[in-house]
Design a protein around this motif. Sequence first.
Motif, mmCIF file in Angstrom:
data_model
loop_
_atom_site.group_PDB
_atom_site.id
_atom_site.type_symbol
_atom_site.label_atom_id
_atom_site.label_comp_id
_atom_site.label_asym_id
_atom_site.label_seq_id
_atom_site.Cartn_x
_atom_site.Cartn_y
_atom_site.Cartn_z
ATOM 1 N N VAL A 195 74.134 56.708 36.519
ATOM 2 C CA VAL A 195 74.109 57.897 37.366
ATOM 3 C C VAL A 195 72.721 58.122 37.955
ATOM 4 O O VAL A 195 72.574 58.499 39.126
ATOM 5 C CB VAL A 195 74.572 59.130 36.562
ATOM 6 N N HIS A 196 71.691 57.869 37.157
ATOM 7 C CA HIS A 196 70.323 58.055 37.645
ATOM 8 C C HIS A 196 70.022 57.099 38.792
ATOM 9 O O HIS A 196 69.376 57.481 39.785
ATOM 10 C CB HIS A 196 69.335 57.845 36.499
ATOM 11 N N GLN A 197 70.495 55.868 38.680
ATOM 12 C CA GLN A 197 70.304 54.907 39.768
ATOM 13 C C GLN A 197 71.024 55.372 41.029
ATOM 14 O O GLN A 197 70.495 55.280 42.145
ATOM 15 C CB GLN A 197 70.824 53.528 39.341
ATOM 16 N N ARG A 198 72.230 55.872 40.862
ATOM 17 C CA ARG A 198 72.994 56.368 42.014
ATOM 18 C C ARG A 198 72.257 57.517 42.694
ATOM 19 O O ARG A 198 72.113 57.551 43.926
ATOM 20 C CB ARG A 198 74.382 56.830 41.552
ATOM 21 N N ALA A 199 71.776 58.457 41.902
ATOM 22 C CA ALA A 199 71.063 59.597 42.469
ATOM 23 C C ALA A 199 69.806 59.159 43.196
ATOM 24 O O ALA A 199 69.490 59.672 44.281
ATOM 25 C CB ALA A 199 70.713 60.596 41.358
ATOM 26 N N SER A 200 69.097 58.192 42.640
ATOM 27 C CA SER A 200 67.834 57.747 43.231
ATOM 28 C C SER A 200 68.051 57.051 44.566
ATOM 29 O O SER A 200 67.347 57.335 45.543
ATOM 30 C CB SER A 200 67.101 56.813 42.263
ATOM 31 N N VAL A 201 69.024 56.139 44.626
ATOM 32 C CA VAL A 201 69.227 55.418 45.892
ATOM 33 C C VAL A 201 69.759 56.360 46.968
ATOM 34 O O VAL A 201 69.439 56.209 48.156
ATOM 35 C CB VAL A 201 70.166 54.199 45.718
ATOM 36 N N MET A 202 70.544 57.349 46.563
ATOM 37 C CA MET A 202 71.047 58.307 47.545
ATOM 38 C C MET A 202 69.912 59.177 48.088
ATOM 39 O O MET A 202 69.807 59.420 49.287
ATOM 40 C CB MET A 202 72.159 59.164 46.929
ATOM 41 N N GLN A 203 69.034 59.631 47.191
ATOM 42 C CA GLN A 203 67.920 60.456 47.634
ATOM 43 C C GLN A 203 66.977 59.663 48.537
ATOM 44 O O GLN A 203 66.471 60.182 49.538
ATOM 45 C CB GLN A 203 67.156 60.996 46.421
ATOM 46 N N ASN A 204 66.747 58.399 48.202
ATOM 47 C CA ASN A 204 65.853 57.564 49.000
ATOM 48 C C ASN A 204 66.392 57.304 50.403
ATOM 49 O O ASN A 204 65.626 56.996 51.321
ATOM 50 C CB ASN A 204 65.610 56.229 48.293
ATOM 51 N N ALA A 205 67.709 57.415 50.557
ATOM 52 C CA ALA A 205 68.319 57.133 51.860
ATOM 53 C C ALA A 205 68.321 58.347 52.787
ATOM 54 O O ALA A 205 68.652 58.223 53.958
ATOM 55 C CB ALA A 205 69.750 56.637 51.672
ATOM 56 N N VAL A 206 67.948 59.512 52.282
ATOM 57 C CA VAL A 206 67.921 60.718 53.104
ATOM 58 C C VAL A 206 66.643 60.719 53.929
ATOM 59 O O VAL A 206 65.544 60.766 53.390
ATOM 60 C CB VAL A 206 67.989 61.987 52.235
ATOM 61 N N THR A 207 66.795 60.656 55.243
ATOM 62 C CA THR A 207 65.636 60.580 56.125
ATOM 63 C C THR A 207 65.454 61.837 56.965
ATOM 64 O O THR A 207 64.483 61.963 57.689
ATOM 65 C CB THR A 207 65.769 59.370 57.075
ATOM 66 N N ALA A 208 66.373 62.762 56.905
ATOM 67 C CA ALA A 208 66.260 63.994 57.682
ATOM 68 C C ALA A 208 66.902 65.127 56.894
ATOM 69 O O ALA A 208 67.655 64.908 55.949
ATOM 70 C CB ALA A 208 66.954 63.833 59.032
#
Length: 302
Positions: free
Chosen positions: A107-120
């Motif tokens: 779950v932590h990996q999922r949260a991290s990659v999703m947050q990193n993909a937010v650019t705006a």
Amino acid sequence: MNLIILFSGQGLQSQAHLDEILSHMSPDERALLGSAVPELLTDHSDDSRLFDNQIAQPFIYTLQYYRWQQLQRLIAAPMAFAGYSLGEVSAFACSSQLPYAAGLDLVHQRASVMQNAVTASSGLMAIKGVPDRKMDELLTQSQTHLSIKINRDQFIIAGNHAHLEQAADIAQNLGAQNVQRLKVSVPSHTVMMQEAAESFASYTQSLTLPKMRTPIISATDGTRYSDSEQGLRILSQQIDHPLDWYLCLETIEEYQPSMVIEIGPGSALSKMVNNVLPHIPCRSWDDFRNIDGLQAWIDRNR
């Protein structure tokens, strides 16, 4: 007893839920959670932190993990799990009987990659009262994206803040009964998360997981799966593809369960079931003051 367990997504977590999990955690497990999301355990001055994506996902998984550990002592093996958004990841971890640490890492990996993909600056919006035949018009005009279909006239959409504001105006012109911004900062289940989906898929390719013990009715399209490799592919694809919770509910009805229990947080899913499938007894864990009340309800409906 033909039972189905629902795992909720983000949006209705609270400090009371955090207090609940801290009362059940061992020192080692608390250290694991603190290592993954230190802000969760160190900053008690601002409850809004509970809705930060990177904190919320591990936090909610932890709540659902401990609740499932307790619930399975009260019931026979359920016929299926179903999970709404993040909830399907928790359902997968519980079905595979992953140790707490392994599920937390997933779950932590999922949260991290999703947050990193937010650019705006972006988020989610709930819309009720616009029929599905008009949704394409709304999405095209506002440059937003379908995230989750809940019912024939109820949807979650995603986009940048400016586009969501435009979508709210368009929805009201199309007859929307309710438009509400959600406490989620990530445009989940849309093409805006493509990079995150690819990163999570790359991460999961190296995993070797136990066999799933409980089938899952996927929120992607209502299909049933019980294979771990298939499950990981579905979880990766869900990050940048919309969910159809309405189809999931239709599949649940086909199973003809005698009872449905929402594991929380909150009771949004049980309310959806009661609305769409009123003939099926359904309650949420959070409807009861303690687990004894939930057990009494289970016993009455066996």
